[in-house]
Design a protein around this motif. Structure first.
Motif, PDB file in Angstrom:
ATOM      1  N   ARG A   1      40.763  38.223  33.748  1.00 28.41           N
ATOM      2  CA  ARG A   1      42.323  39.056  33.908  1.00 28.41           C
ATOM      3  C   ARG A   1      42.699  40.613  33.205  1.00 28.41           C
ATOM      4  NH1 ARG A   1      48.305  36.620  35.200  1.00 28.41           N
ATOM      5  NH2 ARG A   1      47.282  35.441  36.827  1.00 28.41           N
TER       6      ARG A   1
ATOM      7  N   ALA B   1      42.350  42.669  41.479  1.00 30.01           N
ATOM      8  CA  ALA B   1      43.295  41.404  41.548  1.00 30.01           C
ATOM      9  C   ALA B   1      42.777  40.652  42.513  1.00 30.01           C
ATOM     10  CB  ALA B   1      44.611  41.930  42.473  1.00 30.01           C
TER      11      ALA B   1
ATOM     12  N   VAL C   1      40.250  38.244  40.386  1.00 30.08           N
ATOM     13  CA  VAL C   1      40.524  37.696  39.624  1.00 30.08           C
ATOM     14  C   VAL C   1      41.552  36.563  39.917  1.00 30.08           C
ATOM     15  CG1 VAL C   1      42.630  37.844  37.487  1.00 30.08           C
ATOM     16  CG2 VAL C   1      40.845  39.499  37.945  1.00 30.08           C
TER      17      VAL C   1
ATOM     18  N   GLU D   1      40.069  33.315  38.614  1.00 31.16           N
ATOM     19  CA  GLU D   1      41.579  31.954  38.138  1.00 31.16           C
ATOM     20  C   GLU D   1      41.285  30.395  38.659  1.00 31.16           C
ATOM     21  OE1 GLU D   1      43.345  35.728  35.199  1.00 31.16           O
ATOM     22  OE2 GLU D   1      44.278  34.731  37.361  1.00 31.16           O
TER      23      GLU D   1
END
Length: 759
Positions: free
Chosen positions: A670, A688, A691, A695
């Protein structure tokens, strides 16, 4: 404890075990790579203690590094410990007497090590491959390999840059090949290629968890690259231009090859002046650089006997039997276009004045050489004391020698019978040793033989072995190495000690004078080889068997002697005789070097294939980084298209490294994504998605079952394009054609800071 923490805790032991296995694989691959890189040294140095010392020292250092890393020792501590082990081991093996407690280095150890390096350097510069594995050479090899092992251990195991280490291994592998040009050693090259590929693959496995169906593909690709490389090398290497031993022309200095491999040099058309000479003697002298006494049936090897410092001990005066005249002459030489560690001197030299640098004298051959200085630009004076026996005195002397460690009589068993048969036939009517040698000289210079630089090449005997000598004696065409080699072997067949000298023919007068003496110039085309035979009470006597070149050896009878030629008589009752030449010091033309109107006006077609292959090779090598990076990116893109978030994230990290953006290991996905958007213009929404995908793949309870969107590969390419668009044209080109991600891995020490501005 949260579910993610539990999963992380359970996975930690497995990850630690995998990490250790990966480091072991890397260490083993690096150990094999070091052995492969050192293998070509066998062409330069004969087998000896260094042969087992190389794998021993590399293995020991890598074991020490691996053990310390397992104890979680900092990288600096690992390197320092390896240096300490290396220093203690080298000291104990080579300098135990000078060390404290046998292993602790002291100032005396440092002095001894410096002296050993200087001695080894001199042996390398002055020796001929394969050199004897002396203690100084063994120290230099093992010490250097140890230092290289420590450096590459840090590069591979700490910095995780196997490609950089591979370049170093290839460079080390190439050094012996450059020093001793020869054909491609297929086995050695394949061994090196396999070791390098194993090293790169071992490092890759430590960074990536194998996906189903992907491991074999990567291995297959690596194998394919290796096979293509080997095949390309074997095909292109023979077509590339061969190294040239002697160069000439503006900005290029000629060199001297102290062997009998003079053919290529003599066939060169670009003849240049390498030195000017003047003397107070009656004729211009031959200038020697090296002697070759030992013959194994294939090659004459340059002598490497004891040498002494020129300034301290120098060379002793010439000693002859009572009644033999010895005259001292002075020859002044100025080197203008010759870079060599072998100094051209007249014979027999007893002193050299005016040299710059450290030089050593070889009493056996009365030659001068250096392991550190060069002949280029030197201006010096050679003092020589020439024995001048009468014809009666040389006839009364026997061709023999005593007290030499070199075997100057040996005739290999492989020598064809023709050599001895012709020697007996040509000298059948001679009564003394000198008369036999004079008969050989007359026979070679007679009408049966022809001087030719091309005939040995065309008929396949352009060498120095006994078979080449036999072929020359049958064809009766050749140049100096064939005449000198045949004469020396035939003298040995008659049980006379002989050797061969490499040097220069007497120069050509230019018409100028300096300090009242006529000035002559010596050119590269006057490189020459001639034989010598040792006479008891007189010394080594030179003969000139080469047809139409040089000065034929002659001695006057006592009744015709009495010439005072300006030299200083230092021995003998009165001037009695003078070796005379058959011609004055007029220009001596090599028959094959005389251009004709036809050859001068003929247009020669240049074979462009070697140059095109060279240019093509450069282009291929220059394009390899782009090719490898493209293959790598497409491989990751295919995996990302299948929903592999890790592959997409790796594409993003490598794109960042290529454009000079740091990718530290401690930064979270992030945080890294936010920095790309805020500082480098990456599209917010696309970053985004990437990421979120990484994750989710990293922290999900069962990460193996998590897949991302099929557009992840496109997203990573979009970010890469955006990052490149922010760069200047020059920086963008460097990022594309010289991608840093090939040698810098995400999370490594070198990825923690940016190399170039990202905009």
């Amino acid at each position: 404890m949260s579910a993610s923490d539990t999963a992380t805790a359970l996975a930690a032991p497995e990850a630690e075990s995998a990490h250790r296995r990966g480091e072991r694989r890397l260490s083993i691959a690096l150990w094999l790579g070091m052995i492969a890189a050192a293998a070509p040294l066998l062409t330069v140095v004969a087998p000896g203690a260094w042969l087992w010392g190389v794998p021993a020292v590399t293995g020991t250092l890598l074991l020490v590094g691996g053990a310390l890393r397992r104890l979680r020792t900092p990288a600096v501590g690992v390197t320092l410990a390896e240096v300490a082990v290396w220093a203690a081991g080298i000291t104990a093996v080579f300098f135990g007497r000078e060390a404290l407690l046998g292993i602790v280095p002291t100032p005396d150890v440092v002095d001894a090590a410096v002296a050993a390096v200087q001695q080894a350097s001199a042996e390398i510069l002055l020796g001929v491959a394969p050199m004897a594995p002396s203690e100084s050479l063994t120290f230099l090899i093992i010490g250097a390999i140890g230092i290289l092992t420590i450096a590459l251990d840090h590069v591979v195991l700490t910095a995780r840059m196997p490609l950089l280490a591979s370049i170093a291994l290839v460079a080390v592998w190439l050094i012996p090949a450059i020093a001793v040009p020869s054909g491609v050693n297929v086995l050695a090259f394949v061994f090196l290629a396999c070791a390098v590929l194993a090293l790169i693959r071992a490092e890759t496995r430590t960074r990536e968890a194998p996906e189903p169906g992907t491991s074999s593909g990567v291995t297959a690709m690596a194998a394919t690259i290796g096979v293509v490389t080997v095949v390309a090398t074997l095909i292109s290497a023979p077509a590339l231009p061969a190294p040239v031993a002697a160069g000439s022309g503006t900005g290029t200095l000629a060199t001297i090859d102290p062997t009998l491999d003079l053919g290529n040099d003599l066939r060169r058309r670009d003849d240049v002046t390498v030195m000017t000479v003047r003397t107070d003697g009656p004729t211009l002298p031959y200038l020697r650089v090296a002697t070759l006494s030992e013959f194994d049936g294939d090659v004459w090897r340059p002598d490497r006997p004891r040498s002494v410092p020129l300034w301290d001990e120098g060379m002793e005066p010439v000693v002859v039997d009572d009644g033999i005249r010895v005259t001292q002459y002075r020859t002044n030489i100025a080197i203008s276009n010759l870079s060599s560690s072998y100094l051209p001197v007249s014979y027999p030299a007893v002193g050299v004045d005016g040299l710059e640098g450290l030089w050593r004298a070889v009493p056996y051959s009365r030659t001068v050489l250096s392991g550190q200085a060069s002949t280029q630009g030197q201006r010096y004076e050679v003092v020589s004391q020439v024995p001048r026996p009468t014809l009666e005195q040389v006839r009364a002397s026997r061709a023999t020698v005593r007290g030499l460690t070199l075997d100057v009589r040996a005739l290999p068993e492989s020598t064809p019978a023709l050599v001895g048969e012709l020697a007996e036939q040509v000298t059948a009517g001679a009564r003394t040793d000198y008369d036999r040698l004079d008969a050989l000289q007359e026979w070679f210079r007679g009408p049966e033989f022809t001087y030719s630089l091309e005939a040995p090449v065309l008929e396949g005997f352009d060498g120095t072995g006994s078979d080449a000598v036999a072929a020359f004696l049958q064809a009766k065409e050749g140049y100096c190495i064939h005449f000198a080699g045949a004469f020396a072997l035939m003298a040995r067949a008659l049980d006379m000690p002989s050797r061969i000298v490499v040097g220069f023919l007497p120069g050509t007068y230019t018409g100028d004078t300096e300090e009242g003496q006529r000035l002559a110039e010596v050119k590269t085309s006057q490189l020459h080889a001639w034989p010598e035979v040792h006479f008891e009470g007189i010394g080594w006597v030179a003969f000139e068997p080469t047809k139409s070149l040089g000065n034929e050896t002659r001695f006057l009878p006592a009744s015709e002697a009495g010439v005072d030629d300006g030299g200083e008589d230092i021995a003998g009752p009165t001037p009695t005789t003078t070796p005379t030449s058959t011609a004055s010091a007029a220009p001596v033309e090599r028959p094959d070097d005389i251009p004709t109107d036809a050859t001068a006006s003929t247009l020669r077609l240049v074979d462009l294939r070697p140059y095109l292959l060279t240019v093509g090779g450069i282009l291929v090598v220059g394009g390899l980084p782009v090719l490898v990076r493209t293959v790598r990116r497409r491989s990751l893109s295919r995996r990302a298209a299948d929903g592999d978030a890790g592959a997409a994230w790796r594409m993003l990290q490598e794109a960042a490294i290529d454009v000079g953006i740091s990718v530290p290991a401690a930064e979270s996905p992030r945080g890294f994504g936010a920095r790309l958007v805020a500082e480098h213009g990456a599209p917010d929404a696309v970053v985004a998605r990437l990421v979120a995908a990484i994750e989710r793949a990293s922290y999900a309870r069962d990460s193996k079952g998590v897949t991302g969107s099929a557009t992840l590969g496109e997203d990573a390419e979009t970010v890469r394009t955006a990052l490149l668009s922010e760069l200047s044209a020059g920086t963008r080109a460097a990022a594309v054609f010289l991608p840093r991600s090939l040698v810098v891995r995400p999370g490594s020490a070198f990825a923690g800071s940016s190399a170039t501005p990202a905009s």
